[in-house]
Design an enzyme around this catalytic site. Sequence first.
Site, PDB file in Angstrom:
ATOM      1  N   GLY A  28       0.806  -1.216   0.000  1.00 50.53           N
ATOM      2  CA  GLY A  28       0.000   0.000   0.000  1.00 50.53           C
ATOM      3  C   GLY A  28       0.839   1.266   0.000  1.00 50.53           C
ATOM      4  O   GLY A  28       2.053   1.239   0.253  1.00 50.53           O
ATOM      5  N   ASN A  29       0.178   2.369  -0.274  1.00 51.87           N
ATOM      6  CA  ASN A  29       0.843   3.669  -0.284  1.00 51.87           C
ATOM      7  C   ASN A  29      -0.218   4.749  -0.153  1.00 51.87           C
ATOM      8  O   ASN A  29      -1.335   4.588  -0.632  1.00 51.87           O
ATOM      9  CB  ASN A  29       1.683   3.863  -1.560  1.00 51.87           C
ATOM     10  N   GLY A  44       9.346   0.473   0.305  1.00 52.27           N
ATOM     11  CA  GLY A  44       9.962  -0.530   1.167  1.00 52.27           C
ATOM     12  C   GLY A  44       9.581  -0.455   2.622  1.00 52.27           C
ATOM     13  O   GLY A  44      10.037  -1.272   3.423  1.00 52.27           O
ATOM     14  N   SER A  74       6.762   2.897  -5.239  1.00 51.58           N
ATOM     15  CA  SER A  74       6.869   2.514  -6.651  1.00 51.58           C
ATOM     16  C   SER A  74       5.607   2.872  -7.435  1.00 51.58           C
ATOM     17  O   SER A  74       5.612   2.836  -8.661  1.00 51.58           O
ATOM     18  CB  SER A  74       7.150   1.017  -6.770  1.00 51.58           C
ATOM     19  N   GLU A  75       4.520   3.231  -6.739  1.00 47.44           N
ATOM     20  CA  GLU A  75       3.294   3.669  -7.406  1.00 47.44           C
ATOM     21  C   GLU A  75       3.249   5.198  -7.525  1.00 47.44           C
ATOM     22  O   GLU A  75       2.175   5.784  -7.680  1.00 47.44           O
ATOM     23  CB  GLU A  75       2.053   3.175  -6.649  1.00 47.44           C
ATOM     24  N   HIS A  94      -4.099   4.098  -1.253  1.00 48.11           N
ATOM     25  CA  HIS A  94      -4.069   2.840  -2.016  1.00 48.11           C
ATOM     26  C   HIS A  94      -3.748   1.710  -1.058  1.00 48.11           C
ATOM     27  O   HIS A  94      -2.687   1.687  -0.434  1.00 48.11           O
ATOM     28  CB  HIS A  94      -3.018   2.904  -3.118  1.00 48.11           C
ATOM     29  N   HIS A  96      -4.621  -2.732   0.096  1.00 52.61           N
ATOM     30  CA  HIS A  96      -4.871  -4.088  -0.393  1.00 52.61           C
ATOM     31  C   HIS A  96      -5.866  -4.787   0.535  1.00 52.61           C
ATOM     32  O   HIS A  96      -5.544  -5.814   1.153  1.00 52.61           O
ATOM     33  CB  HIS A  96      -3.562  -4.878  -0.463  1.00 52.61           C
ATOM     34  N   HIS A 156      -5.750  -6.879  -7.306  1.00 53.79           N
ATOM     35  CA  HIS A 156      -4.718  -6.008  -6.740  1.00 53.79           C
ATOM     36  C   HIS A 156      -5.171  -5.304  -5.470  1.00 53.79           C
ATOM     37  O   HIS A 156      -4.553  -5.463  -4.416  1.00 53.79           O
ATOM     38  CB  HIS A 156      -4.289  -4.988  -7.802  1.00 53.79           C
TER      39      HIS A 156
END
Length: 219
Positions: A28-29, A44, A74-75, A94, A96, A156
């Site tokens: 997630g982010n 990370g 990375s998103e 975001h 999961h 996802h």
Amino acid sequence: MSSTEIRNELCKYARKTVANKLVVGPGGNISARFDGKMYLSPSGFALDEVEPHQWVEVDIETGAITDIGLRPSSEVLMHLYAYRANPDIGAIVHTHPPYCIAFTLVERELPIMFPDQAALVGKTVYVPYVLPTTDKLADAYVAKVNEASSVLLGNHGLVTSGRNLREAYYRTEVVEESAKIYLIATAIREPKALTKEEFEEIASLESEAYRIELLQKMK
């Protein structure tokens, strides 16, 4: 609000996403917009590990990343493209969530079934599976970002947006609960969704308008 307050607020909601099992491990982010920048979780890290000074600052217009010795999630493109596409978005979450992911494995359209979902979220849209962390996923998400505040990503997870972090985060909780209710109900029979007229009645309630206004103002 200052950038320091934004960073502290990001930590607050990042910890909520982990405590409520909306993400596991370094998944997630989340991000928030402030003064032409976005502040995004670093790559990370588990979200509940991120300290206020570790949110990565990215210039929304240029994409320039302030060097603090950490890489952004990375998103990063998914967040960046969304802020560029919709100036009303103040935050993106975001995650999961397990019921949301399970839902995308068997269905695409999440019906509106109960008042909180109708008032706080409204329509949820679906994007078929796209390889994570790529510009293709960023493009697929941004194509839907002006259509709905909650987007299910096939196989996802979920992305929600809002005018602030509180709104975006609570939309995540409501969509996950909606997916859970749907999957439980389908074990018995086809769930009864709200009609268009019932949905519009809820949306027009003064009490719901007040609650949404309060949600947008409070941290």
